[in-house]
Each structure stands twice: as C-alpha cells, then as structure tokens.
Scaffold this motif. Structure first.
Motif, short mmCIF file in Angstrom:
data_model
loop_
_atom_site.label_atom_id
_atom_site.label_comp_id
_atom_site.label_asym_id
_atom_site.label_seq_id
_atom_site.Cartn_x
_atom_site.Cartn_y
_atom_site.Cartn_z
N ALA A 8 0.83 -1.19 0.00
CA ALA A 8 0.00 0.00 0.00
C ALA A 8 0.87 1.25 0.00
N LEU A 9 1.89 1.25 0.81
CA LEU A 9 2.75 2.41 0.86
C LEU A 9 3.53 2.57 -0.43
N GLU A 62 -8.07 8.04 9.21
CA GLU A 62 -7.72 7.44 10.50
C GLU A 62 -6.59 6.42 10.37
N LYS A 63 -6.57 5.70 9.26
CA LYS A 63 -5.49 4.73 9.03
C LYS A 63 -4.16 5.47 8.87
N VAL A 64 -4.17 6.57 8.15
CA VAL A 64 -2.96 7.38 7.99
C VAL A 64 -2.49 7.90 9.35
N ALA A 103 4.77 5.93 9.22
CA ALA A 103 4.60 6.40 7.84
C ALA A 103 4.40 7.90 7.84
N THR A 104 5.01 8.57 6.88
CA THR A 104 4.83 10.01 6.70
C THR A 104 4.17 10.25 5.36
N LEU A 138 7.61 5.11 4.41
CA LEU A 138 7.97 4.46 5.68
C LEU A 138 9.28 5.06 6.15
N VAL A 139 9.32 5.40 7.44
CA VAL A 139 10.54 5.93 8.04
C VAL A 139 10.78 5.25 9.37
N LYS A 140 12.04 5.24 9.79
CA LYS A 140 12.38 4.72 11.12
C LYS A 140 11.88 5.73 12.14
N ALA A 141 11.11 5.26 13.10
CA ALA A 141 10.52 6.16 14.10
C ALA A 141 11.58 6.90 14.90
N SER A 142 12.69 6.25 15.17
CA SER A 142 13.72 6.85 16.03
C SER A 142 14.58 7.88 15.31
N THR A 143 14.69 7.80 13.99
CA THR A 143 15.59 8.69 13.26
C THR A 143 14.93 9.49 12.14
N ASP A 144 13.71 9.17 11.81
CA ASP A 144 13.00 9.77 10.66
C ASP A 144 13.70 9.48 9.33
N GLN A 145 14.58 8.47 9.32
CA GLN A 145 15.27 8.09 8.10
C GLN A 145 14.32 7.23 7.25
N GLU A 146 14.17 7.61 5.98
CA GLU A 146 13.27 6.87 5.08
C GLU A 146 13.80 5.46 4.85
N VAL A 147 12.89 4.51 4.83
CA VAL A 147 13.22 3.11 4.59
C VAL A 147 13.17 2.86 3.09
#
Length: 182
Positions: A8-9, A62-64, A103-104, A138-147
C-alpha cells in the motif's frame, strides 16, 4: 500483514478530495433533476454513493493517523473500520510498531462507487479505488530516516472496498488491495 501495508505504501496514497473534485464526483453520480418547467423548484437528488465514499475517506484518514504513530490508540479508526477492515489495519499498524517504523505523507485516493443497495436489511455499498502510495513513506521512528523499498514495487494499484451501514453510520467492512496497476 506488513507486506500488505508496504504494498500500500509503495503504490497508493490517500489525500482529501478538493472541493472541486468532490463536486465533480457528486455531479457525475447524481441523478439529474426533472426537466419539467418547474424543475427549478425541485430539490436535487441525493447521491446514494456519497456516504460510502465519505466513510472510505474517513477510514483512510484514520489509518494514515495510525500509521503516522504506529498505533491505533488516539485515532477514530474503530469508528470507520469494522470486521476485516479494522483487523487488517490494526495488524499492519502493530507490525510497523514492532519494526520501529512509522509512515509520513499520505496516499492519494480516487474512489468510485460501484454499487449501493439500501434495500438490504444491512445497506451495503462497494467501491473501487486507484490507490497511489507514492507519497506515503515508511521511516524509522527513532531517526526519521526513510526506509528503502523495492524499486519495482507497485505504487498505484486497484483497491476494492465494501461498506455497510451499521447503526445509522456507514463503515468500511473489508478492504482488498489488488495486485493490479491503475
């Protein structure tokens, strides 16, 4: 289930319709007013698909929100998603949390109602959407680095959804992303 959210992302994104898009969508599915000379005093027909699309958009909003914090807590997802739709979204969110991801951005939606049956004991509607997740990252929650996601992933795909009217409110019962580009 994270694979489903990654798909989906990768291919879909959800954004609110502009008032112009909403008017166009309503106009294209409304029944025209009578063409009698007194048509100006006749009230326009109500689009039976409008509440189905509204429920679908609320579900995605709401899912976002849940994906953005990797938690359904503090969202109204349960208000707009029930049964399979809620269970799948909750599983995906829990998978994100377990992997330390959020997710951002948001997907862009283009839903079109395919059927509405209000004569059933439980009124039901169906829609098809071209979900575009190219701007939902998708990003890492701890660093905001995009996956990094696979390069060949589908970022725009067909999604089918079923809505039902429960206790006076339309809710999303099932959402099925298809392995089909749109």
């Amino acid at each position: 289930m994270i694979a489903g959210s990654l798909v989906a992302l990768a291919g879909c994104s959800d954004s609110k319709i502009s008032s112009q898009d909403n008017a166009k969508n309503t106009a294209s599915t409304s029944t025209p007013a009578s063409s009698t000379p007194d048509a100006s005093s006749a009230s326009p027909s109500v689009d039976p698909g409008a509440p189905v699309i509204a429920a679908y958009r609320h579900y995605w909003d709401e899912k976002v929100a849940a994906y953005a914090k990797a938690s359904v807590q503090g969202t109204q997802l349960k208000k707009y998603a029930v049964a399979d739709a809620y269970a799948a979204a909750e599983t995906e969110v829990n998978s994100l949390k377990a992997k330390g991801l959020v997710a951002t951005g948001r997907p862009t939606l283009s839903p079109k109602v395919t059927s509405v049956d209000t004569n059933r004991k439980v009124p039901q509607g169906s829609l098809t959407d071209c979900t575009d997740v190219s701007q939902w990252k998708l990003v890492k929650a701890s660093t905001d680095q995009e996956v990094a996601l696979p390069k060949g992933r589908r970022t725009k795909y067909v999604t089918n959804a079923v809505a039902e009217k429960w206790y006076g409110q339309w809710v999303i019962v099932k959402v099925t992303p298809e392995d089909q580009a749109c």
